[in-house]
Design a protein around this motif. Sequence first.
Motif, PDB file in Angstrom:
ATOM      1  N   UNK A   1       0.833  -1.208   0.000  1.00  0.00           N
ATOM      2  CA  UNK A   1       0.000   0.000   0.000  1.00  0.00           C
ATOM      3  C   UNK A   1       0.867   1.258   0.000  1.00  0.00           C
ATOM      4  N   UNK A   2       1.870   1.309   0.888  1.00  0.00           N
ATOM      5  CA  UNK A   2       2.729   2.493   0.973  1.00  0.00           C
ATOM      6  C   UNK A   2       3.543   2.659  -0.310  1.00  0.00           C
ATOM      7  N   UNK A   3       4.067   1.556  -0.841  1.00  0.00           N
ATOM      8  CA  UNK A   3       4.841   1.639  -2.086  1.00  0.00           C
ATOM      9  C   UNK A   3       3.986   2.170  -3.219  1.00  0.00           C
TER      10      UNK A   3
ATOM     11  N   UNK B   1      10.789  -1.141  -5.099  1.00  0.00           N
ATOM     12  CA  UNK B   1       9.665  -1.589  -4.276  1.00  0.00           C
ATOM     13  C   UNK B   1       9.196  -2.970  -4.706  1.00  0.00           C
ATOM     14  N   UNK B   2       9.130  -3.208  -6.014  1.00  0.00           N
ATOM     15  CA  UNK B   2       8.725  -4.531  -6.479  1.00  0.00           C
ATOM     16  C   UNK B   2       9.688  -5.621  -6.051  1.00  0.00           C
TER      17      UNK B   2
ATOM     18  N   UNK C   1       1.034  -8.747  -6.761  1.00  0.00           N
ATOM     19  CA  UNK C   1       0.820  -7.403  -6.232  1.00  0.00           C
ATOM     20  C   UNK C   1       1.883  -6.450  -6.768  1.00  0.00           C
ATOM     21  N   UNK C   2       3.137  -6.937  -6.854  1.00  0.00           N
ATOM     22  CA  UNK C   2       4.219  -6.088  -7.356  1.00  0.00           C
ATOM     23  C   UNK C   2       4.001  -5.740  -8.826  1.00  0.00           C
ATOM     24  N   UNK C   3       3.579  -6.731  -9.633  1.00  0.00           N
ATOM     25  CA  UNK C   3       3.313  -6.469 -11.052  1.00  0.00           C
ATOM     26  C   UNK C   3       2.142  -5.508 -11.188  1.00  0.00           C
TER      27      UNK C   3
END
Length: 683
Positions: free
Chosen positions: A200-202, A224-225, A238-240
Amino acid sequence: MINLAQEGLRQQVKKALGDAAPYTKRLGAAAAAALLASTPVLGGIAPFGPALTAAAPAAALPFVAAGAVLGCVLGLPFAASGGLVAACVVALCLRFAMQRFAPDKPGVLISACGSALTLLVAEMLSQLRLGASIEKTFAAFAEAALLTGFALLGSVVLVAAKRGLPGLTGNARFAVLAWGMAVVAALCRVSLLWVSLGVVVSGALVCCLAFAEDAKTLYVAVAAGVGIIAYDTRLAPFAIGMGLGALLAMALHGARSRMAVGYCAGACFGMLLCHGSAMLLACFANGLLSAVLFLLLPDKLVTLVAGVEEGEKGRLAAASTRVRQLGNALCDVADTVREVCRTIPQKTEIGELPDYLTDSLCRNCKNNCNCWVANANTMMDGMNALQSWVAAGSAVTPQTLPEQVSTCCIKPYDLCRALNEYSSERLALRCAATKSDALRTAVTSQLSVMSQALATVAKELASPAPLRAKYRIETASAGAAAEGVSADVVRSFSGMRSQAHLLLCDGMGVGRAAAVDGTLAASLARQLLEAGFDAVSTVRLINIALSLPEGEAGATIDILTVDLARGICRVYKAGGAPTYFVRSGRVGSLSSETLPVGILDEVRGSETKLDLGAGDVAVMVSDGMLAAGDIWIQMELQRVWESTPQNIADTLLDGAKKRRGARADDMTVAVMRIVPITEDPMM
């Protein structure tokens, strides 16, 4: 008196807060050190506690060391915490020794090496006691190397913080990003179900940087990813999704609300790689919460985080560089995702038939010993006969059971029910695997197309301003439906950088279903072309949209794009009927042997470049106009090309109606004329 009392109270509170500030900062440093020290990454190693102890500033060293030890003890397994605690203690002792005997030197390198050596010795002793393996040995050396590296990078971060973080270059930027990855991984430990604070923060941070159109978006998004995936590989969707959301936020740059919607929509693409309803909901929740947090941040804070660059020239140059780099990174991500999905084994079977029957039916049957022990060979012959029957998807009845099975089994109806359930589950798993492959292909194709589009946008940002338009266009269309509603859709609109577009989409077949495909293709094409996508990327994305739904879906697409400054026309065709041109009074046609979109995984269209001048005409037709060939169309164009576009369209449509064959099909004509822009003498 009351005002004086309030002012005195305010001054006392301010003084108390000022006195408590140093202790608050040190306690905060201890809490942060505890969280980082308790964060395992890359499969279970946790080098951050000793690294923080080795690199901490002298004023906060005892608090950081205490927090690191506490985090290792409380947040990590007992077997792994012993060596890390020892490494923290050695790093603390070496730092104190350097402060006493060599106060002019920070001693980070010596304390980091001593701490890493202590950790390595502790891990080797543990392996001698519990058993050694290549994996454990490699992990021990990797943990020691990361400890040393992060300690040295921590000292670089402290120096950069004293000088000011804006404008970081070289080693300082790399050090900040490396520790940023560690912080993201640590924040991922704070989660509710699958909703992670780190994600969320990223996401909110990436949105802030995208708001400034800053090249730092690339570095932060990648860092971040990596931090998210390093903490838990299951968070890769989530990272993608965060990366795609950042791209859409930049594409919709402007109002923060619009960027937030774009980020949330892009983050939802990660749902295509999720497994299970909990992961799907969490992926959506992470994207939504990031967008909401971005909207709730004050404007001053967003501007501060973004570090908006002054000067239009510098802003465009930075935006061009950032978009180009993001496009390259996104293309690499697409290739990586495609390769990973190709190597992941997929479960397309539910086990062998005999195992399934023994687990679901025969386990509690009183006759199971007679079937599977006394007559084991006979039953296996019967199972082999049933395998081909079940593989074909045919229903099994007591009458169709092989003789080897029917003579042994005392529950033929229950057996047939179990066999049919096995066949249904087997078919369902194969269908699910097929749909999963289609979704993965769609995601990677979208990533690839978006990366190409970003490269095009970057090139346009770095190029000079577009020339002033010398031409304008006049358009008209006419059509007739075969069954109530036409599947042919015409759109005419202006694009970016002095461009005009005319497109004709023809849904395959006639009626409402074909009209849905034609309208969908036309709507998507208009949105993408207006957003700056070229025709090739536009058609590739439309092909994905039409190929995902079950059943047959497809449409032909003709896209005519005119550069109004130069008079250059580009025609992209995917399965459409010929396009006709009248240049300087001479009629010509352009056709291509291509297939409609939505049929194959890869669309193979053709693009042709033509030069048009003032007064020239372009005509697009659907295949329903060609029931009697196209010789008559060229003759009619030669006769009426100098009239208005609407008269040309009506004339051709009337001629097609007179020549309509027995097979009814939708008929549509779209006409475009190039008109010079003349200066108004009264201006």
